[in-house]
Design a protein around this motif. Structure first.
Motif, PDB file in Angstrom:
ATOM      1  N   HIS A  19       0.824  -1.189   0.000  1.00 38.24           N
ATOM      2  CA  HIS A  19       0.000   0.000   0.000  1.00 38.24           C
ATOM      3  C   HIS A  19       0.862   1.244   0.000  1.00 38.24           C
ATOM      4  CE1 HIS A  19       0.559   0.310   4.340  1.00 38.24           C
ATOM      5  NE2 HIS A  19       0.132   1.535   4.235  1.00 38.24           N
ATOM      6  N   SER A  82      -8.518   6.094   4.315  1.00 42.03           N
ATOM      7  CA  SER A  82      -8.288   5.164   3.208  1.00 42.03           C
ATOM      8  C   SER A  82      -8.941   5.747   1.972  1.00 42.03           C
ATOM      9  CB  SER A  82      -8.885   3.794   3.523  1.00 42.03           C
ATOM     10  OG  SER A  82      -8.164   3.219   4.581  1.00 42.03           O
ATOM     11  N   ARG A  84      -8.169   4.633  -1.254  1.00 41.30           N
ATOM     12  CA  ARG A  84      -8.390   3.447  -2.076  1.00 41.30           C
ATOM     13  C   ARG A  84      -7.819   2.299  -1.286  1.00 41.30           C
ATOM     14  NH1 ARG A  84      -6.726   4.417  -8.169  1.00 41.30           N
ATOM     15  NH2 ARG A  84      -5.877   2.365  -7.751  1.00 41.30           N
ATOM     16  N   SER A  85      -8.050   1.097  -1.762  1.00 38.16           N
ATOM     17  CA  SER A  85      -7.556  -0.034  -0.980  1.00 38.16           C
ATOM     18  C   SER A  85      -6.040   0.006  -0.832  1.00 38.16           C
ATOM     19  CB  SER A  85      -8.003  -1.340  -1.633  1.00 38.16           C
ATOM     20  OG  SER A  85      -7.506  -1.382  -2.957  1.00 38.16           O
ATOM     21  N   ASP A  86      -5.367   0.630  -1.785  1.00 41.38           N
ATOM     22  CA  ASP A  86      -3.904   0.643  -1.734  1.00 41.38           C
ATOM     23  C   ASP A  86      -3.330   2.035  -1.541  1.00 41.38           C
ATOM     24  OD1 ASP A  86      -4.634   1.670  -4.150  1.00 41.38           O
ATOM     25  OD2 ASP A  86      -2.969   0.786  -5.249  1.00 41.38           O
TER      26      ASP A  86
ATOM     27  N   GLU B 116      -4.661  11.154  -7.803  1.00 38.24           N
ATOM     28  CA  GLU B 116      -5.418  10.084  -7.149  1.00 38.24           C
ATOM     29  C   GLU B 116      -5.849  10.512  -5.748  1.00 38.24           C
ATOM     30  OE1 GLU B 116      -4.466   5.624  -7.722  1.00 38.24           O
ATOM     31  OE2 GLU B 116      -2.590   6.686  -8.047  1.00 38.24           O
ATOM     32  N   GLY B 120      -9.594  11.030  -4.508  1.00 44.25           N
ATOM     33  CA  GLY B 120     -10.009  10.280  -3.321  1.00 44.25           C
ATOM     34  C   GLY B 120     -10.614  11.198  -2.278  1.00 44.25           C
TER      35      GLY B 120
END
Lengths: 205, 124
Positions: A19, A82, A84-86, B116, B120
């Motif tokens: 991650h 979090s 994204r998952s990573d 990203e 997010g």
């Protein structure tokens, strides 16, 4: 420190289960609302440190009466989001006083940037943080926590008072509000993106 | 001014001695340094000789069974960060954990990752 496997092309180098952690620092004077802001936008977690006092901190820290004290307890606010998952964003609220700079030195390595949270009634409390990030060329923005009852100031007046560059974003926020805290973080990332566009040199550690 | 060996600690100073007793008084860890958000992962599913490890070392090892970070472990075990670092370095020396700096940390964060992060955050 740089022993992580990295892809110099700056693409998306990752293997399964790996991650990516992004650090954002939140600095500011005592009681300015750092904990509140971290709590508004993330799951807040306590982190305590009992750090040996360095020579540097002994010089700046008043240990009068506690001369035998060779460690100092530093409580940090730490939150994780979090995305994204990573991809996980870590927020570290760091104590504002100069004597804690040894903590910042570590936190600042590889950090995306910083938010200096300021209270317009005590602007001077944010000077050390601003000095610190300017000197180390860490991108940062100033967020004015609009406390109830505090007089609203024109951000441009604050810019003058803090002697900030014209391109430095100054945002107003309510540290208690998730949306507002989110907007502060978005403003920082946008600022970093703009700064990154101006300096096309990538790959500088 | 009182002499150096005159100790004067109040409750606010916290338990100064006890946490570092877990590390036999060591305040610096061995080997390469690692970041607060470095990923920690146990290398083995089970420990051959659990009795050989101190309970605190075992707790840290348990937490690292799934990849986690130094900061998360320190928060979960409720031990000072400095102590957790020493325990982690001990475990690394024994080959029981791997500690790696997240990729993004190793160099300047690229624009792709920044976008990203931005997306997010907007989606929160």
């Amino acid at each position: 420190m740089d022993y992580g496997v990295s892809d110099p092309a700056g693409g998306n180098p990752r293997s399964p289960g790996q991650h990516r952690a992004i650090k954002i620092l939140l600095a500011g004077g005592f009681g300015v609302g750092k904990t509140t802001l971290v709590g508004a936008v993330s799951e807040i977690r306590p982190l305590r440190t009992e750090e040996p006092l360095t020579e540097g901190s002994l010089r700046t820290d008043s240990t009068a009466g506690v001369e035998g004290k060779t460690t100092t307890t530093v409580a940090m606010d730490f939150g994780r989001i979090s995305l994204r998952s990573d991809l996980v964003l870590y927020l570290f609220g760091t104590p504002g006083q100069q004597r804690f700079w040894f903590m910042w030195d570590e936190l600042a390595i590889g950090a995306l940037g910083a938010v200096v949270l300021a209270d317009t009634r005590r602007l001077a409390d944010s000077f050390p943080a601003i000095d610190y990030f300017e000197r180390r060329e860490i991108p940062f923005i100033v967020a004015l926590n609009c406390f109830d009852g505090a007089r609203r100031y024109d951000p441009e007046d604050v810019r003058m008072a803090l002697d900030l560059e014209p391109e430095m974003p100054i945002v107003q926020c309510d540290a208690r509000s998730k949306e507002s805290a989110k907007d502060v973080l978005i403003a920082l990332v946008e600022h970093v993106l703009v700064t990154a566009s101006e300096e096309p040199l990538s790959g500088i550690a | 001014m009182p002499s150096n060996d005159e100790r004067w600690l109040d409750a606010e100073a916290g338990p100064v001695v006890r946490p570092y007793a877990l590390t036999q008084g060591r305040t610096r860890h061995t080997g390469e340094s690692f970041d607060l958000v470095a990923t920690v992962m146990a290398t083995q599913a089970t420990i051959a000789d659990p009795g050989s490890l101190a309970p605190e070392h075992m707790s840290v090892l348990q937490l690292a069974r799934a990849p986690t970070t130094v900061a998360d472990i320190a928060s979960d075990v409720d031990l000072p960060l400095g102590v957790v670092r020493i325990i982690l370095a001990d475990l690394r020396e024994l080959g029981l954990v791997m500690i790696r700096t997240p990729v993004v940390m190793a160099e300047r964060i690229d624009k792709h990752t920044l976008r990203e992060v931005l997306n997010g955050l907007r989606g929160l």
